[in-house]
Design a protein around this motif. Structure first.
Motif, short mmCIF file in Angstrom:
data_model
loop_
_atom_site.label_atom_id
_atom_site.label_comp_id
_atom_site.label_asym_id
_atom_site.label_seq_id
_atom_site.Cartn_x
_atom_site.Cartn_y
_atom_site.Cartn_z
N TYR A 1 1.02 -1.30 -0.04
CA TYR A 1 0.25 0.14 -0.21
C TYR A 1 1.07 1.63 -0.17
N VAL A 2 1.77 1.04 0.23
CA VAL A 2 2.61 2.49 0.05
C VAL A 2 3.14 2.86 -1.20
N PHE A 3 3.43 1.57 -1.77
CA PHE A 3 3.98 1.81 -3.00
C PHE A 3 2.67 1.98 -3.95
N ILE B 1 2.51 -1.78 -8.77
CA ILE B 1 2.48 -0.81 -9.34
C ILE B 1 2.16 -1.30 -10.57
N LEU B 2 1.38 -2.99 -10.66
CA LEU B 2 1.09 -3.38 -11.63
C LEU B 2 -0.23 -3.67 -11.21
N VAL B 3 -0.76 -3.97 -10.72
CA VAL B 3 -2.36 -3.09 -9.57
C VAL B 3 -2.56 -2.37 -10.30
N ARG B 4 -1.55 -1.29 -9.67
CA ARG B 4 -2.21 0.25 -10.38
C ARG B 4 -2.82 0.52 -11.23
N TYR B 5 -1.86 0.17 -12.19
CA TYR B 5 -1.93 0.50 -13.65
C TYR B 5 -3.09 -0.45 -14.31
N LEU C 1 -8.23 -0.43 -16.71
CA LEU C 1 -9.50 -0.48 -16.31
C LEU C 1 -10.95 0.42 -16.60
N LYS C 2 -10.36 1.49 -15.71
CA LYS C 2 -11.52 2.15 -15.16
C LYS C 2 -11.34 2.82 -16.70
N SER C 3 -10.33 3.51 -17.25
CA SER C 3 -10.01 4.08 -18.46
C SER C 3 -11.17 3.55 -19.45
N GLN C 4 -10.73 2.28 -19.88
CA GLN C 4 -11.67 1.73 -20.95
C GLN C 4 -13.19 1.68 -20.41
N ASN C 5 -13.63 1.47 -19.55
CA ASN C 5 -14.61 1.59 -19.02
C ASN C 5 -15.40 2.82 -19.69
N ILE C 6 -14.41 4.35 -19.01
CA ILE C 6 -15.07 5.55 -19.04
C ILE C 6 -14.97 5.77 -20.76
N LYS C 7 -13.97 4.50 -21.43
CA LYS C 7 -14.11 5.56 -22.85
C LYS C 7 -15.36 4.06 -23.93
N TYR C 8 -15.83 3.17 -23.37
CA TYR C 8 -16.62 2.63 -23.32
C TYR C 8 -18.12 3.28 -23.08
N GLU C 9 -18.01 3.67 -22.38
CA GLU C 9 -19.31 4.87 -22.16
C GLU C 9 -19.51 6.20 -22.84
N LEU C 10 -18.49 6.90 -22.59
CA LEU C 10 -18.69 7.09 -24.09
C LEU C 10 -18.90 7.22 -25.84
#
Length: 158
Positions: free
Chosen positions: A26-28, A100-104, A109-118
């Protein structure tokens, strides 16, 4: 009885290791986006190295405290060895990479969901515009019918 003591020590060791790995993760997880946001990469890299050193130091202190106070290993056996430092550094680097991999992955996934919603909203808007337009075939038939009524001088033309 000996087996029960070993199992109890194993569970304690497992719990301290898991808690240290969660802390490192969680620190990283929370600090890395801020580090990447630096415009100049050198201060970001330096901050990353300082965080790694701080986490390794905290892990060594907590691990040493655990073995000395809870497991009751003697002072003679608790001499600092560089292998501890290397093992903790290895665990910090591995856990940091996972964080770092989990964060990215989550950001992607969030940006893909936003893209699909748009895309969906855009398609729905285009469909609404198309549906609201007058059908040219309907308009042509209406004008043609009015023209034929006027041409034959029908009383229904007005």
């Amino acid at each position: 009885m000996e087996e029960q003591i070993v199992n109890s020590q194993y569970i304690k060791e497992l719990m301290i290791s898991l808690s240290l790995n969660f802390m490192t993760f969680y620190v990283f997880y929370f600090t890395f986006p801020g580090i990447v946001a630096f415009k100049n990469k050198f201060p970001g890299f330096l901050t990353f190295i300082v965080i790694i050193c701080a986490v390794v130091g905290i892990r060594i202190i907590v691990d040493w405290t655990y073995w000395y106070y809870f497991i009751k290993i003697s002072q003679n056996e608790m001499v600092f060895q560089w292998m501890w430092g290397w093992n903790e550094l290895r665990m910090v680097v591995i856990t940091a990479i996972y964080a770092i991999l989990v964060r990215y992955l989550i950001i992607t996934l969030k940006s893909q969901n936003i893209k699909y919603e748009l895309i969906t909203l855009k398609q729905m808007g285009e469909q609404a515009i198309i549906k609201s337009q007058i059908n040219p075939h309907f308009l042509f038939n209406t004008l043609n019918n009015i023209y034929s009524l006027v041409y034959h001088k029908s009383d229904e033309a007005p």
